[in-house]
Motif scaffolding. Structure first.
Motif, PDB file in Angstrom:
ATOM      1  N   ASN A  43       0.820  -1.223   0.000  1.00 51.22           N
ATOM      2  CA  ASN A  43       0.000   0.000   0.000  1.00 51.22           C
ATOM      3  C   ASN A  43       0.852   1.269   0.000  1.00 51.22           C
ATOM      4  O   ASN A  43       0.337   2.371  -0.204  1.00 51.22           O
ATOM      5  CB  ASN A  43      -0.938   0.013   1.225  1.00 51.22           C
ATOM      6  N   ASN A  44       2.153   1.113   0.218  1.00 52.46           N
ATOM      7  CA  ASN A  44       3.023   2.287   0.313  1.00 52.46           C
ATOM      8  C   ASN A  44       4.228   2.204  -0.623  1.00 52.46           C
ATOM      9  O   ASN A  44       5.275   2.788  -0.330  1.00 52.46           O
ATOM     10  CB  ASN A  44       3.518   2.455   1.764  1.00 52.46           C
ATOM     11  N   VAL A  45       4.086   1.456  -1.717  1.00 53.76           N
ATOM     12  CA  VAL A  45       5.223   1.326  -2.640  1.00 53.76           C
ATOM     13  C   VAL A  45       5.475   2.650  -3.367  1.00 53.76           C
ATOM     14  O   VAL A  45       4.556   3.439  -3.619  1.00 53.76           O
ATOM     15  CB  VAL A  45       4.970   0.201  -3.669  1.00 53.76           C
ATOM     16  N   ARG A  46       6.744   2.869  -3.741  1.00 57.99           N
ATOM     17  CA  ARG A  46       7.115   4.123  -4.400  1.00 57.99           C
ATOM     18  C   ARG A  46       7.539   3.926  -5.850  1.00 57.99           C
ATOM     19  O   ARG A  46       7.645   4.885  -6.596  1.00 57.99           O
ATOM     20  CB  ARG A  46       8.259   4.787  -3.612  1.00 57.99           C
ATOM     21  N   ASN A  47       7.798   2.652  -6.246  1.00 61.85           N
ATOM     22  CA  ASN A  47       8.194   2.398  -7.646  1.00 61.85           C
ATOM     23  C   ASN A  47       7.820   0.961  -8.029  1.00 61.85           C
ATOM     24  O   ASN A  47       7.470   0.137  -7.179  1.00 61.85           O
ATOM     25  CB  ASN A  47       9.695   2.649  -7.836  1.00 61.85           C
ATOM     26  N   ASN A  48       7.914   0.726  -9.330  1.00 62.24           N
ATOM     27  CA  ASN A  48       7.534  -0.596  -9.852  1.00 62.24           C
ATOM     28  C   ASN A  48       8.438  -1.722  -9.360  1.00 62.24           C
ATOM     29  O   ASN A  48       7.991  -2.846  -9.145  1.00 62.24           O
ATOM     30  CB  ASN A  48       7.546  -0.576 -11.383  1.00 62.24           C
ATOM     31  N   HIS A  49       9.712  -1.411  -9.228  1.00 58.14           N
ATOM     32  CA  HIS A  49      10.660  -2.423  -8.758  1.00 58.14           C
ATOM     33  C   HIS A  49      10.264  -2.922  -7.363  1.00 58.14           C
ATOM     34  O   HIS A  49      10.248  -4.133  -7.102  1.00 58.14           O
ATOM     35  CB  HIS A  49      12.076  -1.842  -8.734  1.00 58.14           C
ATOM     36  N   GLU A  50       9.965  -2.008  -6.474  1.00 55.13           N
ATOM     37  CA  GLU A  50       9.556  -2.372  -5.115  1.00 55.13           C
ATOM     38  C   GLU A  50       8.232  -3.132  -5.141  1.00 55.13           C
ATOM     39  O   GLU A  50       8.042  -4.095  -4.400  1.00 55.13           O
ATOM     40  CB  GLU A  50       9.420  -1.107  -4.258  1.00 55.13           C
ATOM     41  N   PHE A  51       7.318  -2.708  -6.034  1.00 52.87           N
ATOM     42  CA  PHE A  51       6.025  -3.375  -6.158  1.00 52.87           C
ATOM     43  C   PHE A  51       6.207  -4.826  -6.606  1.00 52.87           C
ATOM     44  O   PHE A  51       5.595  -5.752  -6.035  1.00 52.87           O
ATOM     45  CB  PHE A  51       5.141  -2.608  -7.154  1.00 52.87           C
ATOM     46  N   ASP A  52       7.042  -5.038  -7.607  1.00 60.08           N
ATOM     47  CA  ASP A  52       7.292  -6.386  -8.111  1.00 60.08           C
ATOM     48  C   ASP A  52       7.923  -7.276  -7.037  1.00 60.08           C
ATOM     49  O   ASP A  52       7.569  -8.451  -6.889  1.00 60.08           O
ATOM     50  CB  ASP A  52       8.200  -6.344  -9.336  1.00 60.08           C
ATOM     51  N   HIS A  53       8.872  -6.681  -6.323  1.00 60.31           N
ATOM     52  CA  HIS A  53       9.555  -7.436  -5.265  1.00 60.31           C
ATOM     53  C   HIS A  53       8.565  -7.885  -4.194  1.00 60.31           C
ATOM     54  O   HIS A  53       8.560  -9.068  -3.785  1.00 60.31           O
ATOM     55  CB  HIS A  53      10.658  -6.585  -4.640  1.00 60.31           C
ATOM     56  N   LEU A  54       7.726  -6.974  -3.708  1.00 62.72           N
ATOM     57  CA  LEU A  54       6.764  -7.307  -2.654  1.00 62.72           C
ATOM     58  C   LEU A  54       5.710  -8.298  -3.152  1.00 62.72           C
ATOM     59  O   LEU A  54       5.280  -9.181  -2.406  1.00 62.72           O
ATOM     60  CB  LEU A  54       6.093  -6.031  -2.136  1.00 62.72           C
ATOM     61  N   THR A  55       5.310  -8.149  -4.414  1.00 67.86           N
ATOM     62  CA  THR A  55       4.325  -9.073  -4.993  1.00 67.86           C
ATOM     63  C   THR A  55       4.863 -10.498  -5.025  1.00 67.86           C
ATOM     64  O   THR A  55       4.154 -11.456  -4.693  1.00 67.86           O
ATOM     65  CB  THR A  55       3.950  -8.634  -6.416  1.00 67.86           C
ATOM     66  N   LYS A  56       6.132 -10.621  -5.412  1.00 69.36           N
ATOM     67  CA  LYS A  56       6.757 -11.942  -5.430  1.00 69.36           C
ATOM     68  C   LYS A  56       6.861 -12.526  -4.021  1.00 69.36           C
ATOM     69  O   LYS A  56       6.677 -13.735  -3.826  1.00 69.36           O
ATOM     70  CB  LYS A  56       8.144 -11.854  -6.061  1.00 69.36           C
ATOM     71  N   GLU A  57       7.129 -11.682  -3.048  1.00 76.44           N
ATOM     72  CA  GLU A  57       7.216 -12.156  -1.658  1.00 76.44           C
ATOM     73  C   GLU A  57       5.855 -12.652  -1.175  1.00 76.44           C
ATOM     74  O   GLU A  57       5.755 -13.687  -0.499  1.00 76.44           O
ATOM     75  CB  GLU A  57       7.725 -11.041  -0.739  1.00 76.44           C
ATOM     76  N   VAL A  58       4.808 -11.928  -1.541  1.00 79.05           N
ATOM     77  CA  VAL A  58       3.455 -12.343  -1.159  1.00 79.05           C
ATOM     78  C   VAL A  58       3.125 -13.690  -1.810  1.00 79.05           C
ATOM     79  O   VAL A  58       2.572 -14.598  -1.165  1.00 79.05           O
ATOM     80  CB  VAL A  58       2.414 -11.274  -1.562  1.00 79.05           C
ATOM     81  N   GLU A  59       3.466 -13.822  -3.083  1.00 86.11           N
ATOM     82  CA  GLU A  59       3.214 -15.076  -3.794  1.00 86.11           C
ATOM     83  C   GLU A  59       4.002 -16.229  -3.172  1.00 86.11           C
ATOM     84  O   GLU A  59       3.478 -17.341  -3.010  1.00 86.11           O
ATOM     85  CB  GLU A  59       3.587 -14.926  -5.262  1.00 86.11           C
ATOM     86  N   PHE A  60       5.257 -15.962  -2.814  1.00 82.69           N
ATOM     87  CA  PHE A  60       6.094 -17.003  -2.213  1.00 82.69           C
ATOM     88  C   PHE A  60       5.496 -17.485  -0.889  1.00 82.69           C
ATOM     89  O   PHE A  60       5.405 -18.691  -0.638  1.00 82.69           O
ATOM     90  CB  PHE A  60       7.516 -16.476  -1.982  1.00 82.69           C
ATOM     91  N   GLU A  61       5.104 -16.529  -0.031  1.00 82.17           N
ATOM     92  CA  GLU A  61       4.538 -16.895   1.262  1.00 82.17           C
ATOM     93  C   GLU A  61       3.214 -17.644   1.087  1.00 82.17           C
ATOM     94  O   GLU A  61       2.915 -18.590   1.827  1.00 82.17           O
ATOM     95  CB  GLU A  61       4.333 -15.663   2.137  1.00 82.17           C
TER      96      GLU A  61
END
Length: 202
Positions: free
Chosen positions: A94-112
């Motif tokens: 909800n507080n991402v500042r760029n696409n790179h950070e968004f992609d990284h967090l999305t992958k972490e959510v998917e992994f978990e």
């Protein structure tokens, strides 16, 4: 006088022959059941060995079930950790500042999420395995009880009831130290029961 002596000698020989025949018959029966008695302890030992093996199997089931339950606890701990991590990553999205950070967090959510699904599957498999082990325990317990029944519980006595034994005097069974347990039997296609009275053989 000579004739009487001959007659007495003939009677003596007849008596000796009868006695010898009776003795040979008895000795033959004794030899026969001495062999039978010699075989029975081996059969009893085989049964006891089988029971010990089955009891060891029961202990193995208990150990395996305990290990499976430990695995379930460990998987639940992993699920709890992954659930907390996923919630944290979702909050950070909800507080991402760029696409790179968004992609990284999305992958972490998917992994978990995948980790949670994998461990939930493992838990289901463990529960199914536990149920199978418990079913095997029940079957093995029934087999052990049946084999113990043949052994007469915890006593070292032998179940013997054959055509030959039924014709053998009880005093010889006692001399051979053969104990006949109460049992049901079929002799000449006729069912019957034996109450355990050794005198019934006389």
């Amino acid at each position: 006088m000579a004739e009487k002596k001959v007659e007495a000698t003939e009677i003596s020989v007849e008596e000796r022959l009868k006695a010898l025949y009776t003795l040979q018959t008895i000795m033959s029966e004794i030899d026969k059941y001495t062999i039978l008695r010699g075989e029975l302890p081996g059969e009893v030992q085989d049964l006891e060995d089988e029971i010990m093996g089955l009891q060891t199997r029961m202990q193995n089931y208990e150990t395996e079930i305990a290990d499976l339950k430990k695995n379930i606890v460990a998987y639940n701990e992993i699920i709890a950790t992954s659930t907390a991590n996923r919630a944290r990553y979702q909050e950070q999205l909800n507080n991402v500042r760029n696409n790179h950070e968004f992609d990284h967090l999305t992958k972490e959510v998917e992994f978990e999420s995948l980790e949670i699904e994998a461990k939930e599957k493992k838990i289901r498999e463990c529960n199914m395995a536990i149920e199978r082990k418990k079913e095997e325990q029940e079957k093995t317990t029934a087999i052990i009880e049946e084999k113990k029944r043949f052994l007469g519980g915890n006593t070292m006595s032998y179940t013997v009831f054959t055509d030959g034994c039924s014709n053998l005097p009880g005093r010889l069974l006692e001399a051979l130290n053969i104990r006949v347990l109460p049992c049901s039997y079929v002799m000449d296609d006729v069912p019957g029961t034996y109450a355990g009275d050794i005198d019934a053989f006389d």
